[in-house]
Structure formats: C-alpha cells, structure tokens
Design a protein around this motif. Structure first.
Motif, short mmCIF file in Angstrom:
data_model
loop_
_atom_site.label_atom_id
_atom_site.label_comp_id
_atom_site.label_asym_id
_atom_site.label_seq_id
_atom_site.Cartn_x
_atom_site.Cartn_y
_atom_site.Cartn_z
N ALA A 10 0.83 -1.20 0.00
CA ALA A 10 0.00 0.00 0.00
C ALA A 10 0.87 1.25 0.00
CB ALA A 10 -0.92 0.00 1.21
N LEU A 11 1.92 1.27 0.83
CA LEU A 11 2.79 2.44 0.90
C LEU A 11 3.59 2.62 -0.39
CD1 LEU A 11 4.15 2.27 4.55
CD2 LEU A 11 2.50 3.88 3.59
N PHE A 12 3.94 1.51 -1.02
CA PHE A 12 4.63 1.62 -2.32
C PHE A 12 3.72 2.31 -3.34
CE2 PHE A 12 5.38 0.02 -6.60
CZ PHE A 12 6.72 0.33 -6.77
N ASN A 15 3.38 6.16 -2.74
CA ASN A 15 4.48 6.97 -3.25
C ASN A 15 4.63 6.88 -4.76
OD1 ASN A 15 6.17 8.22 -0.86
ND2 ASN A 15 5.38 6.25 -0.17
N ALA A 16 4.13 5.79 -5.34
CA ALA A 16 4.07 5.72 -6.80
C ALA A 16 3.06 6.73 -7.33
CB ALA A 16 3.70 4.30 -7.24
N LEU A 17 1.91 6.85 -6.65
CA LEU A 17 0.90 7.82 -7.04
C LEU A 17 1.43 9.24 -6.90
CD1 LEU A 17 -2.23 6.21 -5.33
CD2 LEU A 17 -1.90 6.48 -7.79
N ILE A 225 -8.62 12.35 -6.98
CA ILE A 225 -8.98 11.04 -6.43
C ILE A 225 -7.76 10.20 -6.09
CG2 ILE A 225 -10.21 8.88 -6.86
CD1 ILE A 225 -12.13 10.40 -8.65
N GLY A 226 -6.84 10.10 -7.05
CA GLY A 226 -5.68 9.23 -6.85
C GLY A 226 -4.67 9.77 -5.87
N VAL A 227 -4.24 11.02 -6.11
CA VAL A 227 -3.13 11.58 -5.33
C VAL A 227 -3.58 12.10 -3.96
CG1 VAL A 227 -1.28 13.30 -5.35
CG2 VAL A 227 -1.95 12.17 -7.46
N MET A 257 10.52 7.37 -8.10
CA MET A 257 9.30 7.16 -8.86
C MET A 257 9.08 8.28 -9.88
SD MET A 257 8.51 4.30 -7.64
CE MET A 257 7.12 4.09 -8.74
N VAL A 258 9.46 9.51 -9.51
CA VAL A 258 9.33 10.62 -10.46
C VAL A 258 10.19 10.36 -11.69
CG1 VAL A 258 9.81 13.07 -10.85
CG2 VAL A 258 8.76 12.34 -8.71
N ILE A 259 11.42 9.90 -11.47
CA ILE A 259 12.33 9.61 -12.59
C ILE A 259 11.77 8.47 -13.45
CG2 ILE A 259 14.61 8.71 -13.18
CD1 ILE A 259 15.69 10.21 -10.72
#
Length: 308
Positions: A10-12, A15-17, A225-227, A257-259
């Motif tokens: 869930a935490l992954f 931070n992906a979102l 919704i997502g972020v 994740m941004v990269i």
C-alpha cells in the motif's frame, strides 16, 4: 499475503501515485489551469470525498477548543502547503520537486526540536546539515534550462517546511481523534482558505473550461482522487500494521518514482519530455540529501535503543 506485506505494498503505491503526480500535474499547468485553480479543484474535491466517507463511519464530536487547532493545521497542511507546491512545481522541474520533498523528515526533526523541545543528538544534527547542504546545491543547479528556477525551488522548500509544521501541530490531534476526522476538518478549513485567496476567484474567471481536452480532465481527476483521496486511505490502512517511522521512510521513494514515470510517460507519449532535467549532478545531490535524511532517521532508531 499477510497484513504487514499488504501494508508495505500500500505504501509503495502511495508513493508511486505521488511520483506520477509530479509529472501529471506538470502537464496541466499552466497551459490549461493556473496553480490556484488546480489547487481549488484538488482541495474542494478531496474535501467532498472525505465528508462522503465520513457519512458511513461513526461521527466523532470535536471539542470547540480543538477547532482553532484544526483551523491552524488547515493553514499549514493544506493552504500554504498546496499553494507553494503547485506554484513551485509550475516554476520548477518535476524532478526537483520530487527530490526536495525528501527534505520533509529533516524539517520535521528541526520543528520537533523548536516546538516539541525534542533533543538533537550529534548524528541528527549532522544529518540535518548534510541534507540542507544537498538541498542548497540542488537549488543552485536551477538555471532555467530544464524548466526549473530558484524561485520555484524555494517555493517547494517552503512547501516542505509548511508540511513539517503541520505534522508537528497535528500530532496531538491525531492522538485524540481518528485520522479521518482530523483530515476531514483540516481539508475543510483548508478549502475555505484557498477560496478566500483573492487570486483564486480571479483565475477562475479567466479560464475557458470548455476548451480543456478530455485527457486533461482525466489528469485533474487523477490528482483529486488518486493523489489526494486514495493516498490518504492507503496510508491509513498501512499505519494499522506499520509504525509511523516506517511509513515516513517511504517518502524517499518519491524522487525515484518521479524519474521512472518521467521516462515511462514520455515513452508512451503521455507527457512532455522531462527526462532532460535528470542530470548526473542532480542525482549526486539527491544522494547527499538521502544520506542526510538517513542519518536523521537512523538517529531516531539509536535513541529508541538507548531508551530500552
């Protein structure tokens, strides 16, 4: 899969979102929405969703004396935080925004020292200095050639400081009320502040909403919704099975994740090419910031072991 493993997953995704958000939001501003209007959409949309969820949960009565505290949290946790982030992102690169956000744990340590009077050991002080050094030299790389400016990076830094203040101020409230209750009220007050910001209403009158493509509306919906909404729900779920310190360390995934999303979205033509802002020197200063943050977090673990 056990609950602990699910919490890590869930935490992954949280931070992906967030990492994808830095790319997605960058495509919306300033071509279609100004930062002020984008903030209003995000805050108002999230506030509506939080109140909607609260209708299906047990309502908590909030003491009148705590309403002022929640109102102050709304200033730092939503209004200043969001205004500085979106305006900063508008004047900086998506890569810089992801890196600068990793300074948040260091800012929390500094605020805890001044506000909560927590002790600062040698390791923590060294980590703060190393992280701050990395942030300063990263900002000095912002010469405008990659879409980043010193002004934008300063706003992103203020965003990190503002959110750190919020985390310190909201901590006692989180111990008294449920996370849903606190966040709902914080966003409600934050939405009021955003709407009272004069430039927000002015910007609304200047935008031709009928000309915004469907794809951009999808990006805006993703941010709301997502972020904002889903990341909150996933974080609440994860904190049932993991400590706050473990939860906070996942923020270090954001620049990575941004990269990743910068390359992925460009490869499938979902965004402009932001990979040009990824340079070796920026990655170097990112590692310096990581080292500083690691020392700050590590000092907490050492302190806990000595207390046992």
């Amino acid at each position: 899969m056990g609950n602990t493993a699910k919490a890590h997953v869930a935490l992954f995704f949280v931070n992906a979102l967030y990492g994808a958000n830095n790319i997605v939001a960058k495509d919306v501003m300033p071509a279609y929405l100004t930062p002020n209007v984008f903030i209003a959409f995000r805050v108002l949309g999230a506030t509506f969703l939080f109140w909607l969820v609260s209708l299906f949960t047990k309502r908590e009565k909030v003491a009148k004396k705590d309403l002022l505290k929640l109102a102050v949290c709304g200033i730092f946790g939503v209004a200043v935080n969001q205004l500085c982030f979106f305006h900063g992102l508008n004047h900086s690169s998506a890569i810089n925004s992801g890196i600068i956000m990793t300074l948040n744990p260091i800012m929390v340590a500094i605020m805890a020292f001044f506000i909560l009077k927590e002790t600062m050991n040698t390791i923590k002080i060294t980590g703060v200095l190393i992280g701050a050094t990395g942030a300063v030299f990263l900002a000095l790389q912002s010469d405008g050639t990659d879409g980043s400016t010193l002004f934008g990076d300063i706003l992103l830094f203020i965003n990190a400081v503002s959110y750190a203040i919020y985390l310190i101020l909201v901590k006692p409230l989180m111990q008294k009320y449920s996370a849903l209750t606190v966040t709902t009220y914080v966003f409600t007050f934050g939405a009021m502040y955003v709407l009272l910001f004069p430039q927000t209403l002015i910007d609304f009158t200047l935008i031709d909403f009928s000309s915004i493509p469907f794809g951009i509306w999808l990006r805006i919906t993703y941010v709301i919704i997502g972020v904002t909404f889903f990341t909150y729900l996933l974080t609440m779920y994860a904190m049932k099975f993991l400590s706050a310190s473990v939860t906070s360390t996942y923020i270090y995934l954001q620049p990575v994740m941004v990269i990743v999303f910068a390359y992925l979205f460009y490869a499938i033509s979902l965004s402009e090419d932001y990979t040009k802002s990824i340079t070796a020197i920026k990655l170097l200063w990112m590692c310096v910031i990581f080292a500083g943050v690691y020392m700050v977090v590590r000092s907490e673990g050492i302190k806990k072991r000595f207390k046992r």
